[in-house]
Design a protein around this motif. Structure first.
Motif, PDB file in Angstrom:
ATOM      1  N   ASP A 297     102.791  10.787 -57.289  1.00 37.77           N
ATOM      2  CA  ASP A 297     103.207   9.801 -56.297  1.00 37.77           C
ATOM      3  C   ASP A 297     102.321   9.894 -55.057  1.00 37.77           C
ATOM      4  O   ASP A 297     101.387  10.720 -54.983  1.00 37.77           O
ATOM      5  CB  ASP A 297     104.694   9.955 -55.965  1.00 37.77           C
ATOM      6  N   TYR A 386     114.006   8.857 -59.598  1.00 32.09           N
ATOM      7  CA  TYR A 386     112.945   9.356 -58.717  1.00 32.09           C
ATOM      8  C   TYR A 386     113.398   9.325 -57.258  1.00 32.09           C
ATOM      9  O   TYR A 386     113.285  10.327 -56.534  1.00 32.09           O
ATOM     10  CB  TYR A 386     111.693   8.508 -58.910  1.00 32.09           C
ATOM     11  N   CYS A 408     106.049  14.489 -56.136  1.00 30.10           N
ATOM     12  CA  CYS A 408     106.527  14.277 -57.509  1.00 30.10           C
ATOM     13  C   CYS A 408     105.405  13.716 -58.362  1.00 30.10           C
ATOM     14  O   CYS A 408     104.508  13.018 -57.865  1.00 30.10           O
ATOM     15  CB  CYS A 408     107.710  13.311 -57.502  1.00 30.10           C
ATOM     16  N   LEU A 420     110.040  13.622 -64.696  1.00 35.34           N
ATOM     17  CA  LEU A 420     109.667  13.668 -63.288  1.00 35.34           C
ATOM     18  C   LEU A 420     109.638  15.121 -62.848  1.00 35.34           C
ATOM     19  O   LEU A 420     110.601  15.860 -63.080  1.00 35.34           O
ATOM     20  CB  LEU A 420     110.683  12.897 -62.438  1.00 35.34           C
ATOM     21  N   TYR A 422     109.095  17.592 -59.617  1.00 35.29           N
ATOM     22  CA  TYR A 422     109.081  17.637 -58.158  1.00 35.29           C
ATOM     23  C   TYR A 422     108.569  18.993 -57.660  1.00 35.29           C
ATOM     24  O   TYR A 422     108.899  20.040 -58.223  1.00 35.29           O
ATOM     25  CB  TYR A 422     110.491  17.439 -57.599  1.00 35.29           C
TER      26      TYR A 422
END
Length: 500
Positions: A297, A386, A408, A420, A422
């Motif tokens: 991201d 998310y 992420c 996902l 993180y």
């Protein structure tokens, strides 16, 4: 691995002054947190297990895993999860002996592979037991057989992942399984935790590679896997895959292998995480599918560029794409707004893909809290999941102070969904263990509320049990306890782990 740190001390990371300044300016990190000298309680007396070692150094090296909570607890000088001794069997039969002796003397047994668990999977319950013994499987370290015709290989469970890959490469094959724990994890550990490697889109998850296994249980030996596929009832291999040592001790694993091939990595920039998400979904569902497909991201892309971990994506989101010869998704990536960045970002990621745990040690030393968590869900729920998990982490760790850095990336993709992953960095509070537990609870609640799974590849361990119970429901919990009773009737295997 050294005590309460990751990996080889020669590879330890030193934070540059620019990163230390960033931690102070952005997060309010106030200064270093030196580790205290660990203090061990005297060990409880143990019976004569095979290869028993009760020295303080060995007990410390088997005191928990590699979660941030494990590391912070050990660095505080308190070591509540150290075993009373370490047994090192050299054969399957000796593993059975360990379980028999443990049952007779009411000793809890904690199987150890590479000790890379990040979910409390090596912190067994001590109450109600006369002692705790760590079952170190490093003595089961052979390549048992390699079948070129069927393209399978059988390894004993204690074979380290790099050694397994070295042995296969010498014969022109690869397992193709490279999780971040690769340098220290073992074949048995991969099976017991349903590991997923960075090239899972090309090679599959580890549980998809397993065609057979052998395990020692409290009820005897179980051998599973007679054919590539079978309709002979439920697949009992699935009871051991992901069981985290709570049902039995995996001693041999037969895996599918592939001819050795080179992967070529490139970087791609997308204007937003949402745009990149559409692109990777298109490749996962309609192809051409790379072997490695990762999308960071905006926050992760920016932080990695600022710290020199990856190339600048021009303010957008960086995707890393790894392909075999003959696979070229360039046209599809451009169709969804991707801009090629060449080989440099891919090579940088490949060179540094196992370094993150070393960076975490350096951040903890500097006074920052650093940890990871992961989940997976279907594509239609991915944007909401998310956002929900990110918001939970920011709200909890930023309560009354400086907001944390929450990054992420999509780490594994499937036709129906993705994972996902993180990474969180914040200033340590006076009680960083309680600080992270609060954040982990908030994130777990957000994951569960969004309908996602509590873990994609880290496992359940001790840390995820409550959400796992919600995920599988009361009937599922009853089934697990029935399996536990059948395979570990004396309840000595990794008590407190996995089962809600």
């Amino acid at each position: 691995m050294t005590t309460f740190r990751w990996g080889d001390p020669a590879d330890a990371v030193t934070l540059p002054s620019s990163v230390r300044d960033l931690l102070t300016a952005a997060l309010g990190v106030t200064g270093p947190r030196p580790a205290a000298e660990p203090v061990l309680d005297p060990p409880a007396p143990l019976p004569d297990f095979p290869g028993l070692d009760v020295t303080a150094e060995t007990r410390l090296r088997h005191a928990g895993g590699m979660s941030t909570e494990d590391l912070l607890t050990g660095r505080s000088g308190t070591v509540p999860d150290a075993p009373d001794g370490v047994a090192r069997p050299a054969t399957h039969d000796e593993v059975l002996d360990v379980l028999r002796i443990a049952a007779e003397h009411r000793i809890a047994v904690v199987p150890h592979g590479g000790r890379t668990s990040v979910v409390g999977g090596l912190r067994a319950v001590r109450n109600g037991y006369a002692g705790v013994v760590a079952l170190d499987l490093s003595g089961l370290d052979r390549l048992v057989s390699l079948d070129r015709t069927s393209r399978t290989a059988t390894f004993e469970a204690g074979v380290p992942a790099p050694r397994a890959e070295e042995l296969l490469n010498a014969e022109g094959f690869t397992l193709g399984h490279f999780p971040q724990s690769f340098e220290f994890a073992t074949i048995g550990g991969f099976a017991a935790t349903r590991s997923s490697g960075q090239a899972s889109a090309g090679f599959g998850r580890f549980d998809q590679m397993v065609v057979g296994l052998r395990a020692a249980t409290g009820a005897g030996t179980i051998d599973l896997g007679r054919a590539p596929q079978s309709a002979a009832g439920p697949d009992l291999r699935q009871l051991l895959l992901g069981s985290e040592g709570a049902f039995g001790v995996v001693t041999e694993v037969t895996v599918r292998i592939r001819p050795l091939r080179e992967l070529h990595y490139t970087g791609w920039s997308f204007p937003s995480f949402e745009a990149g998400m559409r692109a990777v979904r298109a490749l996962a569902q309609d192809g051409p599918l790379p072997a490695v497909l990762r999308l960071s991201d905006e926050a992760e892309t920016m932080i990695n560029a600022a710290t020199g971990s990856s190339s600048d994506a021009g303010g957008g989101c960086l995707a890393i794409v790894g392909c075999f010869d003959g696979t070229d998704p360039s046209d599809r990536l451009r169709e969804f707004g991707g801009e090629p960045l060449g080989e440099a970002p891919g090579k940088a990621w490949e060179a540094g893909r196992f370094r993150a745990p070393y960076l975490r040690d350096a951040l903890l030393d500097a006074g920052a809290l650093a940890e990871t968590l992961e989940t997976a869900t279907f594509w239609d729920r991915l944007p909401q999941t998310y956002a929900a998990v990110r918001d939970a982490l920011v709200t909890t760790l930023g309560d009354g102070g400086t907001p944390p850095i929450v990054m992420c990336h999509i780490s594994h993709v499937y036709e129906t969904g993705a994972s996902l992953y993180y990474t969180v960095v914040a200033a340590q509070s006076e009680d960083p263990v309680a600080q992270w537990r609060a954040a982990k609870t908030a994130a777990g609640d957000a994951i569960s509320a969004s309908g996602a799974t509590i873990t994609h590849h880290h496992g359940v361990g001790r840390d995820h049990r409550a959400w796992y119970a919600t995920e599988i429901g009361p009937v599922g919990v009853s089934v697990l306890h029935a399996v536990k009773q059948a395979m570990d009737p004396h309840n000595v295997l990794n008590p407190g782990i996995l089962l809600p």
